[in-house]
Design an enzyme around this catalytic site. Structure first.
Site, PDB file in Angstrom:
ATOM      1  N   ASP A  78       0.865  -1.186   0.000  1.00  0.00           N
ATOM      2  CA  ASP A  78       0.000   0.000   0.000  1.00  0.00           C
ATOM      3  C   ASP A  78       0.898   1.231   0.000  1.00  0.00           C
ATOM      4  OD1 ASP A  78      -2.199   1.629   0.131  1.00  0.00           O
ATOM      5  OD2 ASP A  78      -2.620   1.257   2.253  1.00  0.00           O
ATOM      6  N   ASP A 120      -2.906   2.407  -6.136  1.00  0.00           N
ATOM      7  CA  ASP A 120      -1.782   2.428  -5.197  1.00  0.00           C
ATOM      8  C   ASP A 120      -1.751   1.253  -4.233  1.00  0.00           C
ATOM      9  OD1 ASP A 120      -4.077   3.243  -3.869  1.00  0.00           O
ATOM     10  OD2 ASP A 120      -3.005   4.619  -2.547  1.00  0.00           O
ATOM     11  N   GLU A 121      -2.407   0.160  -4.586  1.00  0.00           N
ATOM     12  CA  GLU A 121      -2.545  -0.929  -3.622  1.00  0.00           C
ATOM     13  C   GLU A 121      -2.745  -2.245  -4.357  1.00  0.00           C
ATOM     14  OE1 GLU A 121      -5.615  -1.918   0.100  1.00  0.00           O
ATOM     15  OE2 GLU A 121      -5.984  -0.242  -1.256  1.00  0.00           O
TER      16      GLU A 121
END
Length: 356
Positions: free
Chosen positions: A10, A105-106
Site C-alpha cells: 500500500d 496504489d494498492e
C-alpha cells in the site's frame, strides 16, 4: 502443498506523496489533495502532517479547511498519479504474475513460488519496496503473511514506510490485542453495535460463538468469526474483473429523515466516484439500494446511454432513484449506491477533480 506467502503493498498517502515529490516545498507540510471547498469537494488524500489536525480522506474539503486552515490544498493531477501507478504495477509483475490490484496504489501479490530458505518473503517485500522507491521516489508500506486478510492488516501496522510480518508465532497476540475498529471491514456502525455487545477487542470477538456473530451480523458473522482466528482462504486473483463499483452505509440507528439520508447518498456518490477514478472506469447503470428497519432489501436501477463517472452525475441519478424508492413511513437502516456495466474511462482533458 507449501504454505502461502502473500504480500499486501500500500503506497503511503499516495496522491499527497506524489505532490510532495514533485514540489519539494510541500515536504513536511500538511498537504490535502482534493476538490475545492467552494463546491462540494471532498478530500482524496491527506499527508500525515494534515492527519494530525483530524483531516482524512472522504471528508468535505470545507470541513478540512476549518480543521486545518493553514494547510496546503492541492488540486489533483490524475495523470501524474496514473504514471506513477503504472511503474509500481510493472514492478509487482516483474516479481510475480499473481498480482491483484485493488486500486492505483494498492495490490496483493502471491509470492509463494519465490520463497526459499535463503529468500524469505520479508526480504522479497523489502526488495519490492526498494524497487518502487528507486523507480518513483515514493515510499510504500507492506504486510507479509500467509493469507490476504492478515497481509492487509500487517501493511497498515507500521505506516508510513514500514514492513510488518504476521506469522503463526505472533498472529494470536496481534489479533487478540487489536482494537475492534482496526479490523479491516469493521466500520463505525459495526463498531458501535459491537460495543453494545461488549466487543471492544480482538479477544472479545474471539470469545463470541459463530452462532452469536451470525445472529448479530447476518452472513458477515461467519467472516468475523474467521477473522478473529486469522483465517482467510481467499486466493489472490490476478484476473479480477469488476462488474460494478459501489458503497454502502449502515446507520447506527434507523433513519427516516430525507435530508440526512440524501446527505449520506451524496457521500456515497463521492466515494463511488473516487473508486471509479482509481480503477479508471465509468459505468452505464446506477443502482440505489435501501434496507428497511425490518431488514427488507429494496433497490432501483437506471440504465444510461452515456457512462457516468463524476460524483455529481451519480448523485443526481441516485437522488431520483431514492425518491422513487422511499416510503415516508418506513425507517431505513442501510443505503447503498452502485455504478455498474463498467467500461474504460476516457481521461482526455480531465483531472481527478472530476471524481472527487
Amino acid at each position: 502443498m507449501s504454505e502461502r506467502r502473500i504480500i499486501h503493498v500500500d503506497m503511503d498517502y499516495f496522491f499527497a506523496q506524489v505532490e510532495m515529490r514533485d514540489n519539494p516545498k510541500l515536504k513536511g507540510k500538511p498537504v490535502i489533495v482534493g476538490g475545492k471547498a467552494s463546491g462540494r469537494g471532498v478530500v482524496s488524500t491527506a499527508s500525515y502532517e494534515a492527519r494530525q489536525y483530524g483531516v482524512h480522506s472522504a471528508m468535505p474539503t470545507a470541513q478540512a479547511h476549518k480543521l486545518c486552515p493553514n494547510g496546503y490544498y492541492v488540486t489533483p493531477r490524475f495523470e501524474a498519479y496514473k504514471t506513477a501507478s503504472e511503474k509500481i504495477m510493472n514492478i509487482f509483475k516483474s516479481y510475480t504474475e499473481v498480482v491483484e490490484p485493488l486500486s492505483l496504489d494498492e495490490a496483493y501479490l502471491d509470492i509463494t513460488h519465490l520463497v526459499r530458505p535463503d529468500l524469505p518473503a520479508s526480504r522479497i517485500a523489502q526488495y519490492i519496496r526498494r524497487d518502487i522507491y528507486e523507480a518513483t521516489m515514493l515510499t510504500s508500506s507492506a504486510g507479509v503473511s500467509y493469507n490476504k486478510f492478515l497481509a492487509k492488516l500487517a501493511s497498515g501496522m507500521n505506516k508510513p514506510n514500514g514492513l510488518t510480518v504476521i506469522d503463526y508465532r505472533n498472529v494470536h497476540d496481534i489479533l487478540m490485542g487489536l482494537d475492534i475498529g482496526d479490523f479491516p471491514g469493521v466500520g463505525k456502525a459495526s463498531k458501535q453495535k459491537m460495543h453494545q455487545e461488549a466487543i471492544y477487542t480482538g479477544q472479545d470477538l474471539y470469545n463470541q460463538s459463530e452462532r452469536d456473530l451470525i445472529r448479530l451480523f447476518g452472513k458477515r458473522g461467519h467472516g468475523l468469526y474467521n477473522k478473529a482466528r486469522g483465517i482467510d482462504h481467499n486466493p489472490v486473483k490476478p484476473t479480477r474483473i469488476r462488474k460494478s463499483v459501489g458503497t454502502e452505509r449502515t446507520f447506527a440507528t434507523d433513519m427516516n429523515d430525507d435530508e440526512e439520508i440524501l446527505q449520506k447518498i451524496w457521500e456515497l456518490s463521492n466515494k463511488t466516484a473516487e473508486r471509479l477514478a482509481k480503477l479508471q472506469k465509468s459505468g452505464k447503470t446506477v443502482t440505489v439500494k435501501i434496507k428497511t428497519f425490518k431488514f427488507e432489501s429494496l433497490s432501483k436501477q437506471r440504465s444510461l446511454r452515456d457512462p457516468v463517472r463524476s460524483e455529481t452525475d451519480i448523485y443526481n441519478i441516485a437522488y431520483d432513484l431514492y425518491t422513487e424508492l422511499k416510503n415516508p413511513e418506513t425507517p431505513i437502516r442501510l443505503v447503498g449506491v452502485t455504478v455498474g456495466n463498467l467500461e474504460k474511462a476516457t481521461y482526455e482533458n480531465m483531472t481527478i477533480y472530476d471524481y472527487i
